[in-house]
Design an enzyme around this catalytic site. Sequence first.
Site, PDB file in Angstrom:
ATOM      1  N   LYS A  62     -19.032 -54.443  39.343  1.00 37.99           N
ATOM      2  CA  LYS A  62     -18.632 -55.165  40.569  1.00 37.99           C
ATOM      3  C   LYS A  62     -19.481 -56.417  40.767  1.00 37.99           C
ATOM      4  CE  LYS A  62     -20.403 -53.803  44.781  1.00 37.99           C
ATOM      5  NZ  LYS A  62     -21.017 -54.920  45.508  1.00 37.99           N
ATOM      6  N   ASN A  63     -20.801 -56.252  40.599  1.00 39.20           N
ATOM      7  CA  ASN A  63     -21.695 -57.356  40.927  1.00 39.20           C
ATOM      8  C   ASN A  63     -21.756 -58.419  39.834  1.00 39.20           C
ATOM      9  OD1 ASN A  63     -22.123 -56.137  43.333  1.00 39.20           O
ATOM     10  ND2 ASN A  63     -24.113 -55.254  42.801  1.00 39.20           N
ATOM     11  N   ARG A 134     -20.366 -60.243  50.128  1.00 36.58           N
ATOM     12  CA  ARG A 134     -21.391 -61.286  49.986  1.00 36.58           C
ATOM     13  C   ARG A 134     -20.865 -62.516  49.241  1.00 36.58           C
ATOM     14  NH1 ARG A 134     -25.183 -60.757  53.157  1.00 36.58           N
ATOM     15  NH2 ARG A 134     -26.683 -61.844  51.838  1.00 36.58           N
ATOM     16  N   CYS A 159     -22.962 -54.783  52.716  1.00 30.67           N
ATOM     17  CA  CYS A 159     -23.459 -53.544  53.326  1.00 30.67           C
ATOM     18  C   CYS A 159     -24.590 -53.853  54.306  1.00 30.67           C
ATOM     19  CB  CYS A 159     -23.930 -52.603  52.230  1.00 30.67           C
ATOM     20  SG  CYS A 159     -22.572 -51.982  51.244  1.00 30.67           S
ATOM     21  N   ARG A 164     -30.436 -59.365  55.462  1.00 29.41           N
ATOM     22  CA  ARG A 164     -29.774 -60.093  54.387  1.00 29.41           C
ATOM     23  C   ARG A 164     -29.507 -61.564  54.724  1.00 29.41           C
ATOM     24  NH1 ARG A 164     -25.478 -56.260  51.417  1.00 29.41           N
ATOM     25  NH2 ARG A 164     -26.213 -57.409  49.617  1.00 29.41           N
ATOM     26  N   ASP A 353     -29.946 -50.038  44.141  1.00 27.23           N
ATOM     27  CA  ASP A 353     -28.647 -49.361  44.276  1.00 27.23           C
ATOM     28  C   ASP A 353     -28.610 -47.996  43.572  1.00 27.23           C
ATOM     29  OD1 ASP A 353     -27.249 -51.582  45.654  1.00 27.23           O
ATOM     30  OD2 ASP A 353     -27.716 -52.623  43.800  1.00 27.23           O
ATOM     31  N   VAL A 375     -36.909 -53.651  48.144  1.00 23.10           N
ATOM     32  CA  VAL A 375     -35.919 -54.739  48.101  1.00 23.10           C
ATOM     33  C   VAL A 375     -35.266 -54.960  49.467  1.00 23.10           C
ATOM     34  CG1 VAL A 375     -33.820 -55.596  46.975  1.00 23.10           C
ATOM     35  CG2 VAL A 375     -35.523 -54.331  45.645  1.00 23.10           C
ATOM     36  N   ARG A 461     -14.624 -50.257  47.799  1.00 19.38           N
ATOM     37  CA  ARG A 461     -15.049 -51.618  47.474  1.00 19.38           C
ATOM     38  C   ARG A 461     -15.747 -51.662  46.127  1.00 19.38           C
ATOM     39  NH1 ARG A 461     -19.227 -53.612  51.379  1.00 19.38           N
ATOM     40  NH2 ARG A 461     -19.808 -54.661  49.467  1.00 19.38           N
TER      41      ARG A 461
HETATM   42  N1  EPU Z   1     -33.129 -62.434  50.784  1.00 15.71           N
HETATM   43  C1  EPU Z   1     -33.649 -63.302  51.722  1.00 15.71           C
HETATM   44  N2  EPU Z   1     -33.119 -64.574  51.789  1.00 15.71           N
HETATM   45  C2  EPU Z   1     -32.105 -64.974  50.970  1.00 15.71           C
HETATM   46  C3  EPU Z   1     -31.587 -64.063  50.008  1.00 15.71           C
HETATM   47  C4  EPU Z   1     -32.127 -62.797  49.946  1.00 15.71           C
HETATM   48  O1  EPU Z   1     -34.570 -62.964  52.471  1.00 15.71           O
HETATM   49  O2  EPU Z   1     -31.662 -66.126  51.080  1.00 15.71           O
HETATM   50  C5  EPU Z   1     -33.673 -61.066  50.708  1.00 15.71           C
HETATM   51  C6  EPU Z   1     -32.636 -60.008  51.134  1.00 15.71           C
HETATM   52  O3  EPU Z   1     -32.616 -59.864  52.539  1.00 15.71           O
HETATM   53  C7  EPU Z   1     -33.114 -58.780  50.404  1.00 15.71           C
HETATM   54  C8  EPU Z   1     -33.683 -59.340  49.111  1.00 15.71           C
HETATM   55  O4  EPU Z   1     -33.950 -60.733  49.350  1.00 15.71           O
HETATM   56  O5  EPU Z   1     -34.131 -58.157  51.144  1.00 15.71           O
HETATM   57  C9  EPU Z   1     -32.796 -59.196  47.901  1.00 15.71           C
HETATM   58  O6  EPU Z   1     -31.547 -59.807  48.155  1.00 15.71           O
HETATM   59  P1  EPU Z   1     -30.643 -60.405  46.986  1.00 15.71           P
HETATM   60  O7  EPU Z   1     -30.279 -61.800  47.354  1.00 15.71           O
HETATM   61  O8  EPU Z   1     -31.310 -60.173  45.679  1.00 15.71           O
HETATM   62  O9  EPU Z   1     -29.374 -59.470  47.079  1.00 15.71           O
HETATM   63  P2  EPU Z   1     -27.844 -59.871  47.147  1.00 15.71           P
HETATM   64  O10 EPU Z   1     -27.549 -60.958  46.194  1.00 15.71           O
HETATM   65  O11 EPU Z   1     -27.446 -60.051  48.568  1.00 15.71           O
HETATM   66  C10 EPU Z   1     -27.115 -58.254  45.242  1.00 15.71           C
HETATM   67  C11 EPU Z   1     -26.129 -57.133  45.127  1.00 15.71           C
HETATM   68  C12 EPU Z   1     -26.651 -55.907  45.837  1.00 15.71           C
HETATM   69  C13 EPU Z   1     -27.984 -55.508  45.204  1.00 15.71           C
HETATM   70  C14 EPU Z   1     -28.958 -56.704  45.268  1.00 15.71           C
HETATM   71  C15 EPU Z   1     -30.262 -56.413  44.582  1.00 15.71           C
HETATM   72  C16 EPU Z   1     -24.037 -58.307  45.046  1.00 15.71           C
HETATM   73  C17 EPU Z   1     -22.749 -58.638  45.682  1.00 15.71           C
HETATM   74  N3  EPU Z   1     -24.868 -57.549  45.730  1.00 15.71           N
HETATM   75  O12 EPU Z   1     -27.209 -58.541  46.633  1.00 15.71           O
HETATM   76  O13 EPU Z   1     -25.719 -54.867  45.595  1.00 15.71           O
HETATM   77  O14 EPU Z   1     -28.518 -54.425  45.909  1.00 15.71           O
HETATM   78  O15 EPU Z   1     -28.356 -57.854  44.674  1.00 15.71           O
HETATM   79  O16 EPU Z   1     -30.061 -56.131  43.237  1.00 15.71           O
HETATM   80  O17 EPU Z   1     -24.298 -58.687  43.910  1.00 15.71           O
HETATM   81  C18 EPU Z   1     -24.242 -53.126  46.140  1.00 15.71           C
HETATM   82  O18 EPU Z   1     -23.642 -53.389  45.099  1.00 15.71           O
HETATM   83  O19 EPU Z   1     -23.974 -52.128  46.856  1.00 15.71           O
HETATM   84  C19 EPU Z   1     -25.303 -54.028  46.593  1.00 15.71           C
HETATM   85  C20 EPU Z   1     -25.837 -53.977  47.809  1.00 15.71           C
END
Ligand code: EPU
Length: 495
Positions: A62-63, A134, A159, A164, A353, A375, A461
């Site tokens: 998915k990601n 996202r 989620c 976030r 995850d 995280v 999802r």
């Molecule tokens: N963060 C910030 N500011 C930002 C971006 C991130 O503070 O501008 C913080 C977030 O709040 C969090 C941490 O950095 O505490 C990590 O966030 P990241 O940006 O790495 O996560 P993401 O891109 O929003 C993706 C996956 C998540 C997975 C994380 C970590 C997708 C759509 N989602 O999220 O997957 O947990 O990376 O590997 O790719 C899931 O699939 O259920 C899921 C939540």
Amino acid sequence: MPSVAGHKRPQDRINLKDIKPEFNTILKEQFQREPEKDKTQEVLQIKSGVSLQGKIQASGAKNAVTKLLVASLLSDKKCVFHNVPNIGDVEITVSLCQELGMQVQWDRKAKILEARTKHLKTSYIPQRFSGANRIPILMIGALLGRTDEDIIVPTVGGCRIGKRPVDFHIDALEKLGAKIEYREMKKEGAYFAQAHDGLNGNLIHLPYPSVGATENTILAAVRARGITIIKNAAIEPEIVDLILFLQKLGAIITFDVDRTITIQGTRKFYEVEHYVTPDRIEVASYGMAAISTKGRVFVEGASHLNMITFLNKLREIGGGFDIRNDGIEFYYNGPLQGGTHLETDVHPGFLTDWQQPFVVLLTQAAGSSVIHETVYENRFGYTEALQELGADIERFKQCLGNKPCRFAGKNFYHSIIVKGPTPLHGGNIEIPDLRAGFAYVLAALIAEGTSEIRGLPFLDRGYEDIDGKLQSLGANITRKGQTKGKEKKTASTPK
Ligand code: EPU
């Protein structure tokens, strides 16, 4: 640069300093929310007592696939994706891309999706996509280089496992030359972005290796002038998959072991054929389902390379697995031993995850195990329902571990201690987020009696044909559509 039909011409573009009147009109006329289909009433009924046995096919990640679709917007060339999972997040991303002008042919049975965006139809993303997942925020990076027109992206969802924010995304894109503003009216919010003179490569140092911020910066950098260097970048396997795709598309892109990704901007693109990397979260989820039900499941297509950290932890607690050329077999190998210490982290650390189903596994392992989530600040809410099912779990605000953690001293319950083994009993559970959803399914598979799980859109999802896959392994699982009071076996239900 191509012009976007229906957009303002350069001389009367939106002035970001005085955007309010324009924004009001857009909110009224273009950002009307469409009524959402109510799928929330469905219930998954699971009777325990079955050792899962058999073989399933790993779905595409998915990601990864959702980002690849967005990346294909960078060019006007045809992109063919294989191993595309039939899941809610791909549905949402496809309709988001179609809204922008992408032509899509998706053979769900063959798992092949063909995408091509010859021209952008618009660069306004309707407000109905706000909160869906996202992905919309990544549209800023993808569109900035494709159009010199204004881009409007509603707030992002996903989620609810922490705040976030997207500050790293915005800061990085601004460093490449974009102007971005966030505006809000009557609880509806959107980002307004523009780069009328194009983007220029720059040195970006991310404060944290955020997956989304790394992806957004890469997407913007592909069409920027010159070279972009991202320091402290995320290097998750799904990002490597994006890099592989972009290289085929025409980007000159490298990544180094010190978390540096370098992108040389280009405007010359090629047709692409790409096999989506297997979903390492799904693979681990079914592996844990096999072990916790004392069964044996072969996950065909699972990639060993992407599972190293998970497999180490699994072996440490006594879970069985065999690596084969064509996948990974997971099996019960005797009673599980707890007493482990697990800290989630960015790749190559233990993926956040994997944490939720692993906690369910630890409820069945002898001894006290400690888990430190580094995280997300708020990813243990789901453990309350597990406690109601009989799990012995205590939450802590302290960091129970030594990894650098952004939540130290910040009043978040981001560590737990799980004591086991504890028998679980069935119950009625509401899913709060996607990965907690699979943890509840796992709990229901091993809990005494029958459980009913609600909040299935979260699961759908991210997990392809979850009912069908579990049924094929022998699980006693039925989906009931509560609204019509009609039972249906979703294994054969087309989505
Ligand atoms: N963060 C910030 N500011 C930002 C971006 C991130 O503070 O501008 C913080 C977030 O709040 C969090 C941490 O950095 O505490 C990590 O966030 P990241 O940006 O790495 O996560 P993401 O891109 O929003 C993706 C996956 C998540 C997975 C994380 C970590 C997708 C759509 N989602 O999220 O997957 O947990 O990376 O590997 O790719 C899931 O699939 O259920 C899921 C939540």
